[in-house]
Write an enzyme that holds these catalytic residues in place. Structure first.
Site, PDB file in Angstrom:
ATOM      1  NE  ARG A  18      -2.759  -1.497   3.216  1.00 50.70           N
ATOM      2  CZ  ARG A  18      -3.234  -1.240   4.426  1.00 50.70           C
ATOM      3  NH1 ARG A  18      -4.120  -0.291   4.605  1.00 50.70           N
ATOM      4  NH2 ARG A  18      -2.812  -1.921   5.465  1.00 50.70           N
ATOM      5  CD  GLU A 157      -5.222 -10.682  15.399  1.00 50.11           C
ATOM      6  OE1 GLU A 157      -5.226  -9.778  14.548  1.00 50.11           O
ATOM      7  OE2 GLU A 157      -4.665 -10.552  16.507  1.00 50.11           O
ATOM      8  CB  SER A 407      34.860  45.059  -4.842  1.00 50.94           C
ATOM      9  OG  SER A 407      34.491  45.203  -3.518  1.00 50.94           O
TER      10      SER A 407
HETATM   11  C1  UD1 Z   1      -1.212  -7.648  14.105  1.00 53.25           C
HETATM   12  C2  UD1 Z   1      -1.741  -8.388  15.331  1.00 53.25           C
HETATM   13  C3  UD1 Z   1      -2.923  -7.611  15.903  1.00 53.25           C
HETATM   14  C4  UD1 Z   1      -2.487  -6.202  16.247  1.00 53.25           C
HETATM   15  C5  UD1 Z   1      -1.867  -5.520  15.042  1.00 53.25           C
HETATM   16  C6  UD1 Z   1      -1.226  -4.217  15.461  1.00 53.25           C
HETATM   17  C7  UD1 Z   1      -1.327 -10.761  14.936  1.00 53.25           C
HETATM   18  C8  UD1 Z   1      -1.927 -12.045  14.516  1.00 53.25           C
HETATM   19  N1  UD1 Z   1      -2.160  -9.712  14.937  1.00 53.25           N
HETATM   20  O1  UD1 Z   1      -2.249  -7.675  13.142  1.00 53.25           O
HETATM   21  O2  UD1 Z   1      -3.420  -8.251  17.069  1.00 53.25           O
HETATM   22  O3  UD1 Z   1      -3.592  -5.458  16.713  1.00 53.25           O
HETATM   23  O4  UD1 Z   1      -0.824  -6.349  14.502  1.00 53.25           O
HETATM   24  O5  UD1 Z   1      -0.760  -3.558  14.339  1.00 53.25           O
HETATM   25  O6  UD1 Z   1      -0.175 -10.716  15.282  1.00 53.25           O
HETATM   26  N2  UD1 Z   1       4.746  -9.792   9.435  1.00 53.25           N
HETATM   27  C9  UD1 Z   1       5.779 -10.573   8.997  1.00 53.25           C
HETATM   28  N3  UD1 Z   1       5.502 -11.803   8.506  1.00 53.25           N
HETATM   29  C10 UD1 Z   1       4.255 -12.301   8.455  1.00 53.25           C
HETATM   30  C11 UD1 Z   1       3.191 -11.502   8.911  1.00 53.25           C
HETATM   31  C12 UD1 Z   1       3.477 -10.243   9.404  1.00 53.25           C
HETATM   32  O7  UD1 Z   1       6.932 -10.162   9.035  1.00 53.25           O
HETATM   33  O8  UD1 Z   1       4.111 -13.449   8.011  1.00 53.25           O
HETATM   34  C13 UD1 Z   1       5.038  -8.452   9.969  1.00 53.25           C
HETATM   35  C14 UD1 Z   1       4.493  -7.344   9.082  1.00 53.25           C
HETATM   36  O9  UD1 Z   1       5.501  -6.865   8.217  1.00 53.25           O
HETATM   37  C15 UD1 Z   1       4.094  -6.281  10.088  1.00 53.25           C
HETATM   38  C16 UD1 Z   1       3.801  -7.056  11.346  1.00 53.25           C
HETATM   39  O10 UD1 Z   1       4.392  -8.315  11.200  1.00 53.25           O
HETATM   40  O11 UD1 Z   1       5.172  -5.418  10.369  1.00 53.25           O
HETATM   41  C17 UD1 Z   1       2.312  -7.172  11.618  1.00 53.25           C
HETATM   42  O12 UD1 Z   1       1.715  -7.918  10.588  1.00 53.25           O
HETATM   43  P1  UD1 Z   1       0.290  -7.561  10.008  1.00 53.25           P
HETATM   44  O13 UD1 Z   1      -0.064  -8.570   8.993  1.00 53.25           O
HETATM   45  O14 UD1 Z   1       0.214  -6.146   9.638  1.00 53.25           O
HETATM   46  O15 UD1 Z   1      -0.607  -7.832  11.305  1.00 53.25           O
HETATM   47  P2  UD1 Z   1      -2.051  -7.309  11.579  1.00 53.25           P
HETATM   48  O16 UD1 Z   1      -3.008  -8.134  10.832  1.00 53.25           O
HETATM   49  O17 UD1 Z   1      -2.092  -5.853  11.400  1.00 53.25           O
END
Ligand code: UD1
Ligand code: CA
Length: 454
Positions: A18, A157, A407
């Site tokens: 995004r 979640e 100058s």
């Molecule tokens: C996650 C939390 C949620 C919280 C929110 C806060 C979980 C299951 N949920 O949700 O409870 O309120 O963050 O922002 O943890 N990432 C990886 N590898 C992956 C998945 C994610 O490196 O396989 C990293 C992403 O780059 C990101 C972070 O982990 O920086 C959070 O992942 P994201 O998928 O955004 O989690 P949310 O669904 O937002």
């Protein structure tokens, strides 16, 4: 607490689509430093003895940043299968037997070392898992924190939450701290949920089932702004700026219009320094005490000593060193140059790759011609030198102590100390020339006057 070791695992393997950017999301900057750098710094402040950064395959720019500036070890998560899966990508680091494990996100740049320390203190005082919570104005897609008194019973979640659970205002910020011996429970986390992902948040329910203590620490929403879009990046930047301005003022700087002053993560401003409106500080700026930075100045990579005056409309570029009580005035650009004690360049000048000696005076329109199309060359201007307006100093060149440059001179040879150098066309004067020319022109108008005026 100081004796407890700590591993910080920073998750940065998400896709970040995004942002619509060729640059990996966590390398987008806040206050002049990549978001990931802020998170690494916060972990360091909290006493992390080891930092693991989890990236997606091919995130070479992130790997390079961590190796050169960030600090930490890279682990690759082959496929994004959830936050618990991402943490386990760093299993070799987890095997190190650390007392405390901190899990952070690379795209949540404003979390402070102080908050992380507070979470570690809770572990030291007996908690097994500590989750960072906050109350956003719109709880949107965050995991809901389901409390049982002071115990955190579970994190749900959004996609898996009941209507009642969705109405909970306290949510998971994403930062978690747990005792090292909880790490083995990570392997028990499954993926039978709406997204078919391995949720780190499931560690909470597992810990509860094992009779462990799970608590929540609450912080203000500004500290846990997550960045997914350019608009959120701007929002995080604004929050960072508010915080940085407050710190600058708390340390004794006057910002006349704080909202219009932009600071970098490493800007240092001494006591009783006054910063007028509309000033931008890039990275690497250190300002001593009693300095005045006048309006509309742009300053980066510069050191400014006590009592100096900069601007209005000054530009200090990397390597500018302005010493005590020196003055760099309007429309003056300084790059890789020392403006020594009490020296002045008050108007319209370019000083690059130079040393301007103590008490020297650089007139309006003076240019150091430092670049010959191939190399940058040095200009040495001695103590007490006076360079007249609109002079060009063709480097490499040295103006000896106490010398004057007339100058409009173009100086391409060294000037001896205390000498006067003038390098311009000599002024000549023709007495009565204009009067004779006028008279002749009148006669020509009437058809006569074939001669010319000399
Ligand atoms: C996650 C939390 C949620 C919280 C929110 C806060 C979980 C299951 N949920 O949700 O409870 O309120 O963050 O922002 O943890 N990432 C990886 N590898 C992956 C998945 C994610 O490196 O396989 C990293 C992403 O780059 C990101 C972070 O982990 O920086 C959070 O992942 P994201 O998928 O955004 O989690 P949310 O669904 O937002
Ligand atoms: Ca997210």
């Amino acid at each position: 607490m100081s004796k407890r070791t700590c591993l910080a695992i920073i998750l940065a393997a998400g896709e970040g689509t995004r942002m619509r950017s060729a640059v990996p999301k966590v390398l987008h900057k806040i206050g002049g430093r990549p978001m990931l750098g802020h998170v690494i710094d916060a972990a360091g402040t909290a006493g992390a003895s080891e930092t693991a950064v989890v990236v997606a395959p091919g995130d070479d720019a992130v790997t390079r940043f961590v190796a050169t500036e960030g600090g930490g070890t890279i682990f690759t998560q082959r496929q994004p299968q959830g936050t618990a899966h991402a943490v386990l990508a760093a299993r070799k680091a987890l095997a190190g037997g650390h007392d405390d494990i901190l899990v952070l996100y690379g795209d949540t740049p404003l979390v402070t070392g102080r908050t992380l320390k507070r979470m570690r203190r809770a572990l030291a005082n007996g908690a097994d898992v500590v989750v960072l919570g906050f109350r956003p104005s719109d709880p949107a897609g965050y995991g809901r924190l389901i409390m049982d008194g002071r115990q955190l019973a579970a994190i749900r979640e959004l996609k898996d939450a009941s209507a009642a659970e969705r109405s909970i205002g306290l949510v998971n910020a994403g930062v978690m701290a747990f005792r090292g011996d909880m790490a083995k429970a990570l392997r028990k986390i499954g993926n039978s949920n709406a997204k078919q992902e391995y949720y780190l948040t499931d560690l909470v329910a597992l810990a509860n089932a094992a009779g462990k203590t799970v608590t929540v620490q609450e912080v203000g929403a500004n500290e846990v702004i997550g960045v997914n879009t350019r608009a959120e990046l701007a929002g995080a930047e604004a929050a960072f700026q508010r915080r940085a301005r407050q710190v600058a003022m708390d340390r004794g700087a006057t910002l006349i219009d704080p909202e219009s002053v932009f600071l970098s993560y490493d800007t240092k401003i001494g006591r009783d320094t006054i910063v007028e409106p509309q000033v931008f500080f890039g990275t690497g700026v250190t300002i001593a005490e009693d300095v005045t930075i006048r309006a509309h100045s742009y300053i980066e990579g510069a050191a400014i000593a006590r009592g100096a005056e900069i601007g209005p409309f000054a530009r200090l570029r990397p390597g500018a060193r302005v010493r005590d009580k020196a003055r760099v005035g309007n429309f003056v650009e300084v790059k890789n140059a020392v403006i020594d004690v009490g020296a002045k360049a008050n108007h319209l000048a370019y000083i690059g790759d130079a040393h301007v000696g103590t008490g020297a005076n650089i007139g309006a329109g003076v240019i150091t011609c430092n670049y010959d199309g191939f190399a940058k060359n040095h200009t040495e201007i001695g103590a007490g030198v006076f360079v007249g307006s609109n002079s060009a100093l063709i480097a490499p060149v040295t103006i000896g102590d106490g010398a004057y440059v007339g100058s409009g001179s173009v100086i391409n040879r060294d000037v001896a100390p205390d000498a006067l150098a003038i390098a311009r066309g000599r002024q000549t004067e023709k007495p009565g020339w204009v009067a004779a020319f006028r008279k002749l022109s009148m006669r020509r108008k009437k058809g006569g006057g074939k001669e010319t005026v000399r």
